[in-house]
Write a protein that holds these residues in place. Structure first.
Motif, PDB file in Angstrom:
ATOM      1  N   GLY A 195      37.616 -58.286  20.604  1.00 42.73           N
ATOM      2  CA  GLY A 195      38.149 -57.956  21.921  1.00 42.73           C
ATOM      3  C   GLY A 195      39.225 -56.892  21.896  1.00 42.73           C
ATOM      4  N   ALA A 196      40.075 -56.910  20.874  1.00 44.33           N
ATOM      5  CA  ALA A 196      41.177 -55.925  20.851  1.00 44.33           C
ATOM      6  C   ALA A 196      40.651 -54.486  20.750  1.00 44.33           C
ATOM      7  N   PRO A 197      39.739 -54.196  19.816  1.00 43.68           N
ATOM      8  CA  PRO A 197      39.273 -52.805  19.730  1.00 43.68           C
ATOM      9  C   PRO A 197      38.355 -52.390  20.879  1.00 43.68           C
ATOM     10  N   ASN A 198      37.761 -53.348  21.566  1.00 49.72           N
ATOM     11  CA  ASN A 198      36.814 -53.001  22.634  1.00 49.72           C
ATOM     12  C   ASN A 198      37.364 -53.301  24.022  1.00 49.72           C
ATOM     13  N   GLY A 199      38.689 -53.435  24.087  1.00 50.93           N
ATOM     14  CA  GLY A 199      39.314 -53.848  25.334  1.00 50.93           C
ATOM     15  C   GLY A 199      39.009 -52.951  26.514  1.00 50.93           C
ATOM     16  N   GLN A 200      39.037 -51.670  26.293  1.00 51.34           N
ATOM     17  CA  GLN A 200      38.859 -50.756  27.427  1.00 51.34           C
ATOM     18  C   GLN A 200      37.432 -50.764  27.941  1.00 51.34           C
ATOM     19  N   GLU A 201      36.465 -50.742  27.037  1.00 48.40           N
ATOM     20  CA  GLU A 201      35.080 -50.613  27.517  1.00 48.40           C
ATOM     21  C   GLU A 201      34.525 -51.914  28.083  1.00 48.40           C
ATOM     22  N   LEU A 202      35.106 -53.064  27.720  1.00 44.69           N
ATOM     23  CA  LEU A 202      34.564 -54.340  28.211  1.00 44.69           C
ATOM     24  C   LEU A 202      35.421 -54.978  29.305  1.00 44.69           C
ATOM     25  N   ALA A 203      36.567 -54.417  29.582  1.00 42.59           N
ATOM     26  CA  ALA A 203      37.490 -55.040  30.549  1.00 42.59           C
ATOM     27  C   ALA A 203      36.794 -55.322  31.874  1.00 42.59           C
ATOM     28  N   VAL A 204      37.061 -56.517  32.387  1.00 45.92           N
ATOM     29  CA  VAL A 204      36.456 -56.915  33.658  1.00 45.92           C
ATOM     30  C   VAL A 204      37.576 -57.084  34.677  1.00 45.92           C
ATOM     31  N   ASP A 205      37.338 -56.600  35.862  1.00 48.22           N
ATOM     32  CA  ASP A 205      38.333 -56.721  36.920  1.00 48.22           C
ATOM     33  C   ASP A 205      38.538 -58.202  37.257  1.00 48.22           C
ATOM     34  N   ARG A 206      39.801 -58.621  37.272  1.00 45.04           N
ATOM     35  CA  ARG A 206      40.083 -60.039  37.464  1.00 45.04           C
ATOM     36  C   ARG A 206      39.585 -60.539  38.826  1.00 45.04           C
TER      37      ARG A 206
END
Ligand code: SF4
Length: 263
Positions: A195-206
């Motif tokens: 999750g840390a290295p892929n945080g930007q591409e997988l982030a989901v709007d809360r």
């Protein structure tokens, strides 16, 4: 080994044990870390004995618990003999032949990220691919054995649009014999080895995540939906692991464990 659990919050009904950090997959959203110890059988057994009478249910996980080198099936028998409901949270890859018949395991917790094989396999990397098909096979085997199971989904921006289709599929499978105890919907967090290295591409709007969960919960589905905004916090679940021979527990400590790698 005597363990002191006097600090355990009495509201906790479920104990989740991190048996090993090792895993044979590389999921892009993985929130697990690698810097905790492989529990010895004695450590796990002492912990379970100390938990007796304090929690009702234990979840044996990792990493991947079927890679734990200290005899997982024996540990499930030990836990079941203590009176716990025993759940095993596994990626399903290394299940032993006859896994569906192991009576000391009350319930398997299996992952499914999407009905779309390429989307699921794009989130869950298994050497050689094909995890989606493997998980569907595991589900079918448990259905045929009339075993109850729980499904978990990590909700990212990639699979959020498919949640409704998944719900409809689960309802249809239920009519065909799937005995689904619950569906856990974990909001993706930018923590851990994936999750840390892929945080930007997988982030989901809360808001979008919460709105999707609300719609599914309002649909009156024939199984429980657990919305998990923060997979590292749950009012009824406590997490346990060993580090340098010391028992660690508590979600704030878990955050200590993951945060150094994210800065
Ligand atoms: S999320 Fe994936 S990589 Fe992480 S422990 Fe689970 S199966 Fe392994």
């Amino acid at each position: 080994m005597a363990l002191d659990l006097r600090g355990l919050d009495p509201r906790k009904r479920i104990a989740s044990l991190f048996l090993t950090p090792h895993c044979d997959m590389s999921c892009r959203f993985c929130a697990s870390e690698t810097d905790f110890a492989v529990m010895s059988f004695d450590e796990a057994a002492s912990l379970l004995s100390a938990l007796k009478g304090r929690v009702e249910s234990v979840v044996l996980g990792g990493g991947e618990p079927f890679l734990w080198p200290n005899d997982l099936e024996k540990l499930t028998c030990f836990a079941a003999d203590l009176g716990f409901q025993v759940q095993v949270c596994t990626n399903g890859v290394n299940l032993p032949v006859g896994f569906e018949k192991i009576q000391s395991i009350s319930r398997y917790i299996l992952p499914l990220e999407s009905l779309d094989p390429s989307l699921h396999d794009g989130l869950r990397w298994l050497r050689g691919g094909g995890h989606h098909g493997l998980i569907l096979d595991r589900i079918r085997t448990l259905v045929q054995a009339k075993r109850e199971l729980t499904l978990s989904t990590v909700v990212t921006c990639e699979n959020l649009p498919g949640l409704q289709d998944m719900a409809e599929w689960l309802v249809a499978e239920g009519l065909s014999g799937l005995n689904l105890h619950a569906w856990h919907l974990y909001r993706f967090l930018s923590v851990g080895r994936g999750g840390a290295p892929n945080g930007q591409e997988l982030a989901v709007d809360r808001d979008q995540y919460q709105s999707a969960c609300r719609a599914l919960k309002a649909a009156g589905l024939p199984f429980t939906i657990y919305q998990r905004d923060d997979m590292q916090r749950a009012s009824t679940v406590e997490f346990f692991w060993f580090e340098k021979g010391r028992l660690r527990m508590g979600i704030d400590l878990a955050r200590d464990l993951v945060e150094p790698g994210q800065t």
